[in-house]
Design a protein around this motif. Sequence first.
Motif, PDB file in Angstrom:
ATOM      1  N   ILE A 218       0.879  -1.013   0.214  1.00  0.00           N
ATOM      2  CA  ILE A 218       0.156  -0.189  -0.119  1.00  0.00           C
ATOM      3  C   ILE A 218       0.629   1.528   0.603  1.00  0.00           C
ATOM      4  O   ILE A 218       0.747   2.331  -0.226  1.00  0.00           O
ATOM      5  CB  ILE A 218      -1.093  -0.112   1.233  1.00  0.00           C
ATOM      6  N   ALA A 219       1.776   1.321   0.462  1.00  0.00           N
ATOM      7  CA  ALA A 219       2.535   2.049   1.156  1.00  0.00           C
ATOM      8  C   ALA A 219       3.359   2.862  -0.423  1.00  0.00           C
ATOM      9  O   ALA A 219       3.968   3.500  -0.538  1.00  0.00           O
ATOM     10  CB  ALA A 219       4.175   2.165   1.741  1.00  0.00           C
ATOM     11  N   LEU A 220       3.894   1.544  -1.137  1.00  0.00           N
ATOM     12  CA  LEU A 220       4.171   2.263  -2.583  1.00  0.00           C
ATOM     13  C   LEU A 220       3.905   2.313  -3.361  1.00  0.00           C
ATOM     14  O   LEU A 220       4.292   3.245  -4.028  1.00  0.00           O
ATOM     15  CB  LEU A 220       5.525   0.160  -2.774  1.00  0.00           C
ATOM     16  N   GLY A 221       2.493   1.793  -3.270  1.00  0.00           N
ATOM     17  CA  GLY A 221       1.071   2.145  -4.032  1.00  0.00           C
ATOM     18  C   GLY A 221       1.553   3.665  -4.000  1.00  0.00           C
ATOM     19  O   GLY A 221       1.038   4.139  -4.837  1.00  0.00           O
ATOM     20  N   ILE A 222       0.907   4.142  -2.759  1.00  0.00           N
ATOM     21  CA  ILE A 222       0.889   5.667  -2.554  1.00  0.00           C
ATOM     22  C   ILE A 222       1.841   6.527  -2.654  1.00  0.00           C
ATOM     23  O   ILE A 222       1.519   6.850  -3.234  1.00  0.00           O
ATOM     24  CB  ILE A 222       0.102   5.934  -1.134  1.00  0.00           C
ATOM     25  N   GLY A 223       3.651   6.325  -2.991  1.00  0.00           N
ATOM     26  CA  GLY A 223       4.213   6.310  -3.363  1.00  0.00           C
ATOM     27  C   GLY A 223       4.250   6.798  -4.913  1.00  0.00           C
ATOM     28  O   GLY A 223       4.097   7.667  -5.615  1.00  0.00           O
ATOM     29  N   MET A 224       4.332   5.639  -5.751  1.00  0.00           N
ATOM     30  CA  MET A 224       4.215   6.014  -7.038  1.00  0.00           C
ATOM     31  C   MET A 224       2.793   6.467  -8.011  1.00  0.00           C
ATOM     32  O   MET A 224       2.838   7.560  -8.301  1.00  0.00           O
ATOM     33  CB  MET A 224       3.437   4.415  -7.717  1.00  0.00           C
ATOM     34  N   VAL A 225       1.860   6.954  -7.023  1.00  0.00           N
ATOM     35  CA  VAL A 225       0.844   7.891  -7.353  1.00  0.00           C
ATOM     36  C   VAL A 225       0.582   9.222  -6.812  1.00  0.00           C
ATOM     37  O   VAL A 225       0.690  10.041  -7.855  1.00  0.00           O
ATOM     38  CB  VAL A 225      -0.515   7.235  -6.826  1.00  0.00           C
ATOM     39  N   SER A 226       1.861   9.546  -5.858  1.00  0.00           N
ATOM     40  CA  SER A 226       2.343  10.397  -5.886  1.00  0.00           C
ATOM     41  C   SER A 226       3.345  10.824  -6.835  1.00  0.00           C
ATOM     42  O   SER A 226       3.583  12.544  -7.057  1.00  0.00           O
ATOM     43  CB  SER A 226       2.637  11.198  -3.962  1.00  0.00           C
ATOM     44  N   ASN A 227       4.225  10.634  -7.282  1.00  0.00           N
ATOM     45  CA  ASN A 227       5.083  11.010  -8.009  1.00  0.00           C
ATOM     46  C   ASN A 227       4.752  10.645  -9.689  1.00  0.00           C
ATOM     47  O   ASN A 227       5.839  11.666 -10.491  1.00  0.00           O
ATOM     48  CB  ASN A 227       6.646   9.898  -7.780  1.00  0.00           C
ATOM     49  N   TRP A 228       3.936   9.897  -9.726  1.00  0.00           N
ATOM     50  CA  TRP A 228       3.533   9.678 -11.027  1.00  0.00           C
ATOM     51  C   TRP A 228       2.230  10.263 -11.630  1.00  0.00           C
ATOM     52  O   TRP A 228       1.318   9.569 -12.991  1.00  0.00           O
ATOM     53  CB  TRP A 228       3.461   8.019 -11.423  1.00  0.00           C
ATOM     54  N   THR A 229       1.256  10.909 -11.244  1.00  0.00           N
ATOM     55  CA  THR A 229      -0.202  11.540 -11.416  1.00  0.00           C
ATOM     56  C   THR A 229      -0.326  13.421 -11.261  1.00  0.00           C
ATOM     57  O   THR A 229       1.234  13.926 -11.501  1.00  0.00           O
ATOM     58  CB  THR A 229      -1.483  10.846 -10.949  1.00  0.00           C
ATOM     59  N   ASP A 230      -0.336  13.900 -10.701  1.00  0.00           N
ATOM     60  CA  ASP A 230      -0.977  15.322 -10.200  1.00  0.00           C
ATOM     61  C   ASP A 230      -0.877  15.075  -8.480  1.00  0.00           C
ATOM     62  O   ASP A 230      -0.905  14.479  -7.908  1.00  0.00           O
ATOM     63  CB  ASP A 230      -1.498  15.457 -10.991  1.00  0.00           C
ATOM     64  N   ALA A 231      -0.759  16.742  -8.835  1.00  0.00           N
ATOM     65  CA  ALA A 231      -0.822  17.187  -7.114  1.00  0.00           C
ATOM     66  C   ALA A 231      -2.024  16.506  -6.391  1.00  0.00           C
ATOM     67  O   ALA A 231      -2.355  16.422  -5.332  1.00  0.00           O
ATOM     68  CB  ALA A 231      -0.387  18.408  -6.982  1.00  0.00           C
ATOM     69  N   ALA A 232      -3.324  16.759  -6.942  1.00  0.00           N
ATOM     70  CA  ALA A 232      -4.717  16.392  -6.436  1.00  0.00           C
ATOM     71  C   ALA A 232      -4.827  14.789  -6.190  1.00  0.00           C
ATOM     72  O   ALA A 232      -5.832  14.640  -5.205  1.00  0.00           O
ATOM     73  CB  ALA A 232      -5.859  17.057  -7.627  1.00  0.00           C
ATOM     74  N   PHE A 233      -4.319  14.818  -6.738  1.00  0.00           N
ATOM     75  CA  PHE A 233      -4.578  12.950  -7.009  1.00  0.00           C
ATOM     76  C   PHE A 233      -2.970  12.520  -5.525  1.00  0.00           C
ATOM     77  O   PHE A 233      -3.469  11.095  -5.340  1.00  0.00           O
ATOM     78  CB  PHE A 233      -4.488  12.041  -8.243  1.00  0.00           C
ATOM     79  N   ALA A 234      -2.352  13.420  -5.897  1.00  0.00           N
ATOM     80  CA  ALA A 234      -1.118  13.113  -5.033  1.00  0.00           C
ATOM     81  C   ALA A 234      -1.930  12.717  -2.970  1.00  0.00           C
ATOM     82  O   ALA A 234      -1.746  13.011  -2.488  1.00  0.00           O
ATOM     83  CB  ALA A 234      -0.525  13.355  -5.243  1.00  0.00           C
ATOM     84  N   ARG A 235      -2.842  14.208  -3.140  1.00  0.00           N
ATOM     85  CA  ARG A 235      -3.330  14.720  -1.849  1.00  0.00           C
ATOM     86  C   ARG A 235      -4.520  13.453  -1.401  1.00  0.00           C
ATOM     87  O   ARG A 235      -4.573  13.556  -0.425  1.00  0.00           O
ATOM     88  CB  ARG A 235      -3.837  15.549  -1.513  1.00  0.00           C
ATOM     89  N   LYS A 236      -5.033  13.164  -2.612  1.00  0.00           N
ATOM     90  CA  LYS A 236      -6.266  11.993  -2.498  1.00  0.00           C
ATOM     91  C   LYS A 236      -4.831  11.060  -2.497  1.00  0.00           C
ATOM     92  O   LYS A 236      -6.018  10.305  -0.495  1.00  0.00           O
ATOM     93  CB  LYS A 236      -6.549  11.930  -3.501  1.00  0.00           C
ATOM     94  N   ALA A 237      -4.058  10.461  -1.992  1.00  0.00           N
ATOM     95  CA  ALA A 237      -3.471   8.980  -1.726  1.00  0.00           C
ATOM     96  C   ALA A 237      -2.560   9.143  -0.060  1.00  0.00           C
ATOM     97  O   ALA A 237      -2.849   8.487   0.181  1.00  0.00           O
ATOM     98  CB  ALA A 237      -2.664   8.784  -3.380  1.00  0.00           C
ATOM     99  N   LYS A 238      -2.466  10.266  -0.229  1.00  0.00           N
ATOM    100  CA  LYS A 238      -1.748  10.502   1.279  1.00  0.00           C
ATOM    101  C   LYS A 238      -2.879  10.649   2.013  1.00  0.00           C
ATOM    102  O   LYS A 238      -2.841  10.283   3.031  1.00  0.00           O
ATOM    103  CB  LYS A 238      -1.214  12.166   1.207  1.00  0.00           C
ATOM    104  N   SER A 239      -4.555  11.420   1.695  1.00  0.00           N
ATOM    105  CA  SER A 239      -5.135  11.108   2.653  1.00  0.00           C
ATOM    106  C   SER A 239      -6.133   9.932   2.350  1.00  0.00           C
ATOM    107  O   SER A 239      -6.474  10.004   4.390  1.00  0.00           O
ATOM    108  CB  SER A 239      -6.375  12.622   1.877  1.00  0.00           C
ATOM    109  N   ALA A 240      -6.077   8.944   2.141  1.00  0.00           N
ATOM    110  CA  ALA A 240      -6.329   7.821   2.382  1.00  0.00           C
ATOM    111  C   ALA A 240      -5.370   6.951   2.969  1.00  0.00           C
ATOM    112  O   ALA A 240      -5.591   6.134   3.939  1.00  0.00           O
ATOM    113  CB  ALA A 240      -6.099   6.708   0.545  1.00  0.00           C
ATOM    114  N   TYR A 241      -4.079   6.613   3.081  1.00  0.00           N
ATOM    115  CA  TYR A 241      -3.320   6.341   3.422  1.00  0.00           C
ATOM    116  C   TYR A 241      -2.763   7.389   5.054  1.00  0.00           C
ATOM    117  O   TYR A 241      -3.280   5.403   6.373  1.00  0.00           O
ATOM    118  CB  TYR A 241      -1.422   6.978   2.864  1.00  0.00           C
ATOM    119  N   GLU A 242      -3.480   7.810   5.566  1.00  0.00           N
ATOM    120  CA  GLU A 242      -3.846   8.130   6.534  1.00  0.00           C
ATOM    121  C   GLU A 242      -4.906   7.997   7.336  1.00  0.00           C
ATOM    122  O   GLU A 242      -4.566   7.714   8.193  1.00  0.00           O
ATOM    123  CB  GLU A 242      -4.080  10.163   6.659  1.00  0.00           C
TER     124      GLU A 242
END
Length: 228
Positions: free
Chosen positions: A80-104
């Motif tokens: 899960i942590a790896l997937g969220i890291g990939m979302v943060s690095n390979w999509t956009d800022a808005a989707f990265a924020r969603k990924a971070k929120s889900a992880y939290e």
Amino acid sequence: MRKAERLNEIVHHLRRMHQAVTADTLAALFEVSPRTIYRDIQDLMDSGIPITGEAGVGYVIDKQYHLPPIMFDADEIEAIALGIGMVSNWTDAAFARKAKSAYEKIQATLTAPMIHELTQISTFSAPSRYKIPWKVNFTEVRECIRRKQFVTFSYLDLSDQVTERTIRPLALISFSPIWLLAGWCEMRQNFRNFRLDRISDFSVSPQRFRDEKGKALSDYLKEQDECV
């Protein structure tokens, strides 16, 4: 797979399905006999889980039923942590924020030992200088897919020819460092993949489409499987 794990997975599977699932289908999925599935379903029903079934039709679960908090093992947390890291690095800022929120939110459900496992993670996704930028709004594209809205854009193909396309957007697919927008092209009357970095003048139509046989995401995925 232990019985307790199988029972949990059966509940998850039934919650994901939008139609009844037969015992034979469940038996094939979990690699057990239909008789075992019958017993598993009865055990779940006896424990109070709202599953109903009809001979020859299959089983359904009340979608209002909420599962107890999910427990993860160390490998699942790392994945899960790896997937969220990939979302943060390979999509956009808005989707990265969603990924971070889900992880939290996931972190908030973890036990103390699992929180400790987070400090032991050794698999990471790092930012890459090879990321190919695009002009379209990544989040807007995702929303068009979700809302089933036609989109129109100019597309620069690999021969440097520009064409105007109207498509039914179906999916975003990553072939790092390239992102593809998959859709049904109204001009070609077929499925096509479009590189995000070659799309310009992206416009969203207020017109929405309905899934049609031969033009839906399931048809696209089936076609891709046949090409492999």
